[in-house]
Design a protein around this motif. Structure first.
Motif, PDB file in Angstrom:
ATOM      1  N   SER A  83     -25.561  19.804 -17.390  1.00 50.45           N
ATOM      2  CA  SER A  83     -24.908  21.096 -17.264  1.00 50.45           C
ATOM      3  C   SER A  83     -24.622  21.360 -15.806  1.00 50.45           C
ATOM      4  O   SER A  83     -25.412  21.052 -14.934  1.00 50.45           O
ATOM      5  N   ALA A  84     -23.462  21.919 -15.551  1.00 44.88           N
ATOM      6  CA  ALA A  84     -23.149  22.341 -14.192  1.00 44.88           C
ATOM      7  C   ALA A  84     -22.473  23.695 -14.282  1.00 44.88           C
ATOM      8  O   ALA A  84     -21.755  23.966 -15.235  1.00 44.88           O
ATOM      9  N   MET A  85     -22.680  24.545 -13.316  1.00 38.24           N
ATOM     10  CA  MET A  85     -22.151  25.891 -13.405  1.00 38.24           C
ATOM     11  C   MET A  85     -21.457  26.257 -12.104  1.00 38.24           C
ATOM     12  O   MET A  85     -21.997  26.075 -11.018  1.00 38.24           O
ATOM     13  N   LEU A  86     -20.268  26.807 -12.249  1.00 41.50           N
ATOM     14  CA  LEU A  86     -19.501  27.278 -11.110  1.00 41.50           C
ATOM     15  C   LEU A  86     -19.034  28.696 -11.413  1.00 41.50           C
ATOM     16  O   LEU A  86     -18.949  29.090 -12.582  1.00 41.50           O
ATOM     17  N   PRO A  87     -18.688  29.472 -10.396  1.00 36.14           N
ATOM     18  CA  PRO A  87     -18.177  30.813 -10.666  1.00 36.14           C
ATOM     19  C   PRO A  87     -16.908  30.747 -11.505  1.00 36.14           C
ATOM     20  O   PRO A  87     -16.106  29.830 -11.379  1.00 36.14           O
ATOM     21  N   ARG A  88     -16.744  31.720 -12.386  1.00 35.33           N
ATOM     22  CA  ARG A  88     -15.571  31.753 -13.243  1.00 35.33           C
ATOM     23  C   ARG A  88     -14.331  31.967 -12.392  1.00 35.33           C
ATOM     24  O   ARG A  88     -14.285  32.850 -11.546  1.00 35.33           O
ATOM     25  N   GLY A  89     -13.312  31.156 -12.652  1.00 32.02           N
ATOM     26  CA  GLY A  89     -12.089  31.233 -11.882  1.00 32.02           C
ATOM     27  C   GLY A  89     -11.097  32.216 -12.466  1.00 32.02           C
ATOM     28  O   GLY A  89     -11.427  33.087 -13.260  1.00 32.02           O
ATOM     29  N   ALA A  90      -9.857  32.041 -12.087  1.00 27.70           N
ATOM     30  CA  ALA A  90      -8.823  32.979 -12.495  1.00 27.70           C
ATOM     31  C   ALA A  90      -8.287  32.705 -13.897  1.00 27.70           C
ATOM     32  O   ALA A  90      -7.545  33.506 -14.439  1.00 27.70           O
ATOM     33  N   ILE A 147     -16.630  16.036 -20.668  1.00 28.79           N
ATOM     34  CA  ILE A 147     -15.591  17.019 -20.982  1.00 28.79           C
ATOM     35  C   ILE A 147     -15.973  18.386 -20.427  1.00 28.79           C
ATOM     36  O   ILE A 147     -15.138  19.103 -19.859  1.00 28.79           O
ATOM     37  N   ALA A 148     -17.247  18.760 -20.558  1.00 30.11           N
ATOM     38  CA  ALA A 148     -17.703  20.044 -20.021  1.00 30.11           C
ATOM     39  C   ALA A 148     -17.480  20.113 -18.510  1.00 30.11           C
ATOM     40  O   ALA A 148     -16.974  21.116 -17.990  1.00 30.11           O
ATOM     41  N   ASN A 149     -17.835  19.057 -17.800  1.00 30.24           N
ATOM     42  CA  ASN A 149     -17.657  19.051 -16.349  1.00 30.24           C
ATOM     43  C   ASN A 149     -16.193  19.197 -15.962  1.00 30.24           C
ATOM     44  O   ASN A 149     -15.855  19.839 -14.962  1.00 30.24           O
ATOM     45  N   ALA A 150     -15.306  18.605 -16.763  1.00 26.85           N
ATOM     46  CA  ALA A 150     -13.870  18.734 -16.487  1.00 26.85           C
ATOM     47  C   ALA A 150     -13.402  20.174 -16.669  1.00 26.85           C
ATOM     48  O   ALA A 150     -12.612  20.695 -15.863  1.00 26.85           O
ATOM     49  N   LEU A 151     -13.893  20.837 -17.711  1.00 25.31           N
ATOM     50  CA  LEU A 151     -13.491  22.229 -17.941  1.00 25.31           C
ATOM     51  C   LEU A 151     -14.103  23.154 -16.901  1.00 25.31           C
ATOM     52  O   LEU A 151     -13.474  24.142 -16.498  1.00 25.31           O
ATOM     53  N   ILE A 152     -15.313  22.837 -16.481  1.00 21.90           N
ATOM     54  CA  ILE A 152     -15.939  23.608 -15.404  1.00 21.90           C
ATOM     55  C   ILE A 152     -15.085  23.512 -14.135  1.00 21.90           C
ATOM     56  O   ILE A 152     -14.806  24.513 -13.465  1.00 21.90           O
ATOM     57  N   GLU A 153     -14.656  22.297 -13.817  1.00 22.40           N
ATOM     58  CA  GLU A 153     -13.850  22.095 -12.612  1.00 22.40           C
ATOM     59  C   GLU A 153     -12.495  22.770 -12.720  1.00 22.40           C
ATOM     60  O   GLU A 153     -12.013  23.397 -11.764  1.00 22.40           O
ATOM     61  N   LYS A 154     -11.885  22.674 -13.878  1.00 20.72           N
ATOM     62  CA  LYS A 154     -10.515  23.176 -14.042  1.00 20.72           C
ATOM     63  C   LYS A 154     -10.457  24.687 -14.261  1.00 20.72           C
ATOM     64  O   LYS A 154      -9.555  25.362 -13.780  1.00 20.72           O
ATOM     65  N   HIS A 155     -11.460  25.233 -14.974  1.00 24.42           N
ATOM     66  CA  HIS A 155     -11.386  26.631 -15.387  1.00 24.42           C
ATOM     67  C   HIS A 155     -12.479  27.506 -14.794  1.00 24.42           C
ATOM     68  O   HIS A 155     -12.410  28.735 -14.928  1.00 24.42           O
ATOM     69  N   GLY A 156     -13.509  26.896 -14.204  1.00 25.08           N
ATOM     70  CA  GLY A 156     -14.580  27.710 -13.662  1.00 25.08           C
ATOM     71  C   GLY A 156     -15.473  28.319 -14.721  1.00 25.08           C
ATOM     72  O   GLY A 156     -16.296  29.189 -14.417  1.00 25.08           O
ATOM     73  N   THR A 157     -15.318  27.910 -15.961  1.00 19.69           N
ATOM     74  CA  THR A 157     -16.184  28.417 -17.013  1.00 19.69           C
ATOM     75  C   THR A 157     -17.548  27.764 -16.915  1.00 19.69           C
ATOM     76  O   THR A 157     -17.717  26.749 -16.222  1.00 19.69           O
ATOM     77  N   ARG A 158     -18.539  28.358 -17.557  1.00 22.27           N
ATOM     78  CA  ARG A 158     -19.900  27.832 -17.519  1.00 22.27           C
ATOM     79  C   ARG A 158     -20.223  27.242 -18.888  1.00 22.27           C
ATOM     80  O   ARG A 158     -20.130  27.930 -19.904  1.00 22.27           O
ATOM     81  N   ILE A 159     -20.612  25.986 -18.904  1.00 21.14           N
ATOM     82  CA  ILE A 159     -20.855  25.283 -20.162  1.00 21.14           C
ATOM     83  C   ILE A 159     -22.227  24.613 -20.099  1.00 21.14           C
ATOM     84  O   ILE A 159     -22.523  23.894 -19.139  1.00 21.14           O
ATOM     85  N   ARG A 160     -23.018  24.834 -21.109  1.00 14.09           N
ATOM     86  CA  ARG A 160     -24.328  24.190 -21.213  1.00 14.09           C
ATOM     87  C   ARG A 160     -24.329  23.305 -22.452  1.00 14.09           C
ATOM     88  O   ARG A 160     -23.917  23.733 -23.530  1.00 14.09           O
ATOM     89  N   ILE A 161     -24.790  22.068 -22.300  1.00  9.68           N
ATOM     90  CA  ILE A 161     -24.926  21.149 -23.427  1.00  9.68           C
ATOM     91  C   ILE A 161     -26.355  21.252 -23.956  1.00  9.68           C
ATOM     92  O   ILE A 161     -27.306  21.022 -23.212  1.00  9.68           O
ATOM     93  N   VAL A 169      -7.553  19.050 -24.036  1.00  3.66           N
ATOM     94  CA  VAL A 169      -6.448  18.095 -23.937  1.00  3.66           C
ATOM     95  C   VAL A 169      -5.872  18.077 -22.524  1.00  3.66           C
ATOM     96  O   VAL A 169      -5.625  17.013 -21.947  1.00  3.66           O
ATOM     97  N   GLU A 170      -5.657  19.263 -21.952  1.00  6.40           N
ATOM     98  CA  GLU A 170      -5.022  19.330 -20.639  1.00  6.40           C
ATOM     99  C   GLU A 170      -5.936  18.867 -19.508  1.00  6.40           C
ATOM    100  O   GLU A 170      -5.456  18.533 -18.420  1.00  6.40           O
ATOM    101  N   ALA A 171      -7.240  18.815 -19.762  1.00  3.67           N
ATOM    102  CA  ALA A 171      -8.177  18.337 -18.740  1.00  3.67           C
ATOM    103  C   ALA A 171      -8.438  16.845 -18.857  1.00  3.67           C
ATOM    104  O   ALA A 171      -9.272  16.305 -18.110  1.00  3.67           O
ATOM    105  N   TYR A 172      -7.744  16.161 -19.736  1.00  2.55           N
ATOM    106  CA  TYR A 172      -7.993  14.738 -20.001  1.00  2.55           C
ATOM    107  C   TYR A 172      -8.015  13.903 -18.717  1.00  2.55           C
ATOM    108  O   TYR A 172      -8.865  13.024 -18.549  1.00  2.55           O
ATOM    109  N   GLY A 173      -7.107  14.185 -17.815  1.00  5.58           N
ATOM    110  CA  GLY A 173      -7.046  13.414 -16.578  1.00  5.58           C
ATOM    111  C   GLY A 173      -8.296  13.512 -15.729  1.00  5.58           C
ATOM    112  O   GLY A 173      -8.577  12.616 -14.918  1.00  5.58           O
ATOM    113  N   LEU A 174      -9.083  14.569 -15.921  1.00  5.07           N
ATOM    114  CA  LEU A 174     -10.297  14.761 -15.138  1.00  5.07           C
ATOM    115  C   LEU A 174     -11.504  14.035 -15.723  1.00  5.07           C
ATOM    116  O   LEU A 174     -12.491  13.826 -15.018  1.00  5.07           O
TER     117      LEU A 174
END
Length: 379
Positions: free
Chosen positions: A20-27, A53-67, A283-288
């Protein structure tokens, strides 16, 4: 039903990733501010893939995801059922739960109204030694075949592959083994003729390198009668080809059975807009994440976004696939048939419960009662 044939290079192994990794929520506003997903145990392929996949969404969206890991199918399903997680990275328990079989045949469970978002392709076959004399699946009749104790997922797949040749467990000599790896080891040692195997199992390389060699009885895609027999019991399987793996090269590919693992799953009542946005984000974070582990390239939406899956496709995911031109007429036919099957199982369950209550069937006898009722009313 006609199934798509995927020709990919399948290889084992995965990189270790943080849980799990957590970053501030982005825009971005597409995703919830926080999410929890469930997957199999830490270190498993499903956990590594969910984390990538969670890490990619964290990087792209700033959301917080825990597995949230769980080592059992019941554990993962319970988290989904109770709404403690947004999504599950499930194995074949997704199919078993929709069919109310194995762990889900108890009255506490019954058929679960699950839906799939996507699922990457994995390959499975029945493996034997090259010197066994077995050339086709039909040659396994009367031969010793490993069946794993308390491991319905692998045994279910073996049963499906045997069905391709018109065989069942009754047509082979069953040899009970204590674990998945023990089945392949029994092939190496000559204690059984064949065992079910996912192509990434490390012991397969040992069999391949041994004096006996490795051989996979083929499951050719153009044998429609064989595939009809498989899919009558298991609509989650489709033809595919191993072109790079134990016993296969691009020059000598092996036709095997494809299934999906993990299946990104939710319940049917999950909000369609939420599922749409989550599918889109993945899908859109696939490249990450496509290079996070060798298997992650199989999440390309052109493959991972088409059925067959273990459950029907969620309407939110389907809407996104239609929007990007990734939903075919074949997909629609499969999905409608899968929805009808799920409705039939749910109706059969309701009928069985009513009849059992009228006849005073005790809970201890319910699994046997349901199995008989299911066989009569669902085939």
């Amino acid at each position: 039903m006609t199934f798509r044939i995927h020709r990919r290079t399948f290889m084992g192994g995965a990189a270790a990733l943080a849980g799990s990794a957590m970053l501030p929520r982005g825009a971005f506003a597409e995703l919830p501010g926080t999410m929890q997903w469930t997957a199999s145990d830490v270190g498993s392929s499903g956990y590594v893939e969910a984390t990538a996949i969670a890490n990619a969404l964290i990087e792209k969206h700033g959301t917080r995801i825990r597995i949230v890991p769980s080592g059992t199918s019941i554990g993962r399903m319970m988290q989904l059922k109770q709404g403690r997680v947004n999504m599950g990275f499930l194995a074949n328990e997704c199919f078993f739960a929709t069919e109310a079989i194995f762990d889900f045949e108890t009255r506490e469970w019954g058929p679960q109204d699950l839906r799939a978002l996507m699922g990457r392709e994995a390959l499975f076959g029945i493996v034997t030694a090259a010197d066994s004399g077995v050339k086709t699946l039909a040659d396994l009749k009367g031969k010793r075949v490993a069946r794993i104790q308390a491991h319905p997922s692998t045994n279910f797949k073996v049963e499906g592959v045997l069905a391709f040749a018109g065989l069942s467990w009754d047509d082979v000599e069953v040899v009970e083994v204590p674990a998945y790896s023990a089945g392949i080891q029994a092939v190496i040692d000559g204690n059984v003729v064949a065992a079910g195997a996912v192509i990434g199992a490390s012991l397969l390389r040992e069999l391949e390198a041994s004096p006996r060699g490795i051989y996979w009885p083929p499951v050719p895609a153009d044998d429609q009668e064989g595939w009809d027999r498989i899919n009558r019991a298991a609509p989650l399987f489709a033809p595919s080809t191993m072109v790079n793996g134990p016993g296969a090269t691009p020059e000598n590919p092996v036709p095997l059975v494809a299934y999906r693992y993990p299946i990104l799953s939710v319940y049917a009542d999950r909000d369609a807009d939420e599922v749409y946005e989550l599918t889109k984000a993945i899908v859109e974070a696939y490249g990450l994440y496509k290079n996070a582990a060798p298997v992650m390239s199989a999440y390309d939406v052109k493959e991972a976004g088409h059925p067959p899956f273990d459950a029907p496709v969620h309407e939110g995911a389907k809407r996104y696939y239609q929007e990007i031109g990734n939903w075919t007429e074949e997909d629609e036919v499969w999905n409608e048939a899968r929805l009808e099957r799920l409705k039939a199982v749910q109706a059969a369950w309701d009928g069985a419960v009513e009849e059992a209550d009228q006849n005073g069937v005790p809970d201890a006898q319910w699994p046997e009662f349901w199995a008989e009722y299911r066989a009569t009313h669902l085939g």
